[in-house]
Enzyme design. Structure first.
Site, PDB file in Angstrom:
ATOM      1  N   GLU A   1      65.631  73.541  52.361  1.00  0.00           N
ATOM      2  CA  GLU A   1      64.461  72.966  51.698  1.00  0.00           C
ATOM      3  C   GLU A   1      63.416  74.023  51.339  1.00  0.00           C
ATOM      4  OE1 GLU A   1      64.426  70.220  50.487  1.00  0.00           O
ATOM      5  OE2 GLU A   1      65.246  68.645  51.775  1.00  0.00           O
TER       6      GLU A   1
ATOM      7  N   HIS B   1      57.891  69.137  57.144  1.00  0.00           N
ATOM      8  CA  HIS B   1      58.772  68.163  56.478  1.00  0.00           C
ATOM      9  C   HIS B   1      59.615  67.477  57.539  1.00  0.00           C
ATOM     10  CE1 HIS B   1      61.878  66.288  54.175  1.00  0.00           C
ATOM     11  NE2 HIS B   1      62.787  67.207  54.455  1.00  0.00           N
TER      12      HIS B   1
ATOM     13  N   HIS C   1      62.071  63.679  58.660  1.00  0.00           N
ATOM     14  CA  HIS C   1      62.821  62.485  58.256  1.00  0.00           C
ATOM     15  C   HIS C   1      62.385  61.311  59.132  1.00  0.00           C
ATOM     16  CE1 HIS C   1      66.375  65.042  56.498  1.00  0.00           C
ATOM     17  NE2 HIS C   1      65.218  65.259  55.885  1.00  0.00           N
TER      18      HIS C   1
ATOM     19  N   TYR D   1      42.355  52.758  56.730  1.00  0.00           N
ATOM     20  CA  TYR D   1      41.594  53.863  56.147  1.00  0.00           C
ATOM     21  C   TYR D   1      42.213  55.233  56.442  1.00  0.00           C
ATOM     22  CZ  TYR D   1      39.470  54.241  60.844  1.00  0.00           C
ATOM     23  OH  TYR D   1      39.257  54.381  62.189  1.00  0.00           O
TER      24      TYR D   1
ATOM     25  N   HIS E   1      64.283  59.785  51.697  1.00  0.00           N
ATOM     26  CA  HIS E   1      64.441  61.122  52.274  1.00  0.00           C
ATOM     27  C   HIS E   1      63.518  61.350  53.470  1.00  0.00           C
ATOM     28  CE1 HIS E   1      64.938  65.714  51.322  1.00  0.00           C
ATOM     29  NE2 HIS E   1      64.693  65.516  52.609  1.00  0.00           N
TER      30      HIS E   1
ATOM     31  N   TYR F   1      31.267  63.856  58.262  1.00  0.00           N
ATOM     32  CA  TYR F   1      31.390  63.739  59.713  1.00  0.00           C
ATOM     33  C   TYR F   1      32.729  64.185  60.267  1.00  0.00           C
ATOM     34  CZ  TYR F   1      27.268  60.868  58.986  1.00  0.00           C
ATOM     35  OH  TYR F   1      26.015  60.413  58.617  1.00  0.00           O
TER      36      TYR F   1
END
Length: 219
Positions: free
Chosen positions: A80, A98, A100, A119, A160, A215
């Site tokens: 990758e 990265h 899975h 949020y 993926h 903040y």
């Protein structure tokens, strides 16, 4: 290479290995399915291909330049690598994670964008997008990822997994963990028969982003 540069690379490599082991220990990857990298100057230190993280040591460091040319080590970098290099070439990232992760990968098969059920999405820059599918290790996947990362610090890769980046390895990892939690939350809320989760509006997420500027992280 100066002693100062060597020390910086050693510290960064230790961090890459520790973060990679953490992704496995906390169930975000299976085996060597994910990868981690950190940038030190013009070098990118990245986990190697096919080597279990618990076997990695100081002598296993793998480093490439921003064009992918090997500058450190003997092991082959992760398949990758194009994904990691694309992030470094196009953002101010100092670290990339990265994985899975199961819930995030499941969500990547269901929606083009994670619904704004919390949020926490604002902590990743806004509603988290899903990058269109392309085979792992390709420039096409890297390009799709960059489109999904526009104005964001994390995204899903369709069918993926996840990609997040940050100013430090800890920040990149924390964003990965937050992304997996957000996906798990949406899957739980949306699974209740006859009910649909309430979603935050773009204005509400903008309000959180503004609060974060003043903040920092909520706690």
């Amino acid at each position: 290479m100066s002693d100062q540069q060597r020390d910086a690379i050693e510290r960064a490599w230790d961090g890459v290995v520790a973060t990679a082991r953490r992704t496995a220990a906390e169930g975000l990857v299976v085996g060597t399915s994910g990868n981690v990298s950190a940038r030190v100057g013009t070098a990118v230190l990245v986990t190697p291909s096919g080597v279990p993280y618990d076997r990695l040591g100081p002598k296993d460091v793998v480093g490439v330049d921003l064009e992918g040319n090997r500058v450190l080590g003997e092991l082959a970098p992760t398949s990758e690598l194009p994904l990691h290099l694309a992030v470094y070439r196009n953002t101010d990232a100092a670290a990339v994670v990265h994985t899975h992760a199961v819930h995030a990968t499941a969500v990547s098969t269901l929606v083009p964008e994670i619904p704004s059920v919390h949020y926490a999405a604002a902590m990743l820059g806004g509603p988290v997008r899903v990058a269109a599918y392309a085979r792992y290790g390709t420039e096409e996947l890297a390009a799709n990822m960059l489109a999904a990362l526009r104005d964001r610090t994390g995204c899903l890769l369709q069918n993926h997994g996840t990609v997040t980046y940050g100013a430090t390895l800890d920040q990149a990892y924390d964003r990965t963990a937050q992304l997996e939690w957000l996906c798990r939350l949406w899957l739980a809320a949306s699974s209740v028969p006859g009910r649909s989760p309430s979603l935050l509006s773009p204005e509400q997420l903008d309000d959180v982003r503004e609060a974060l500027k003043g903040y920092g992280q909520p706690g």
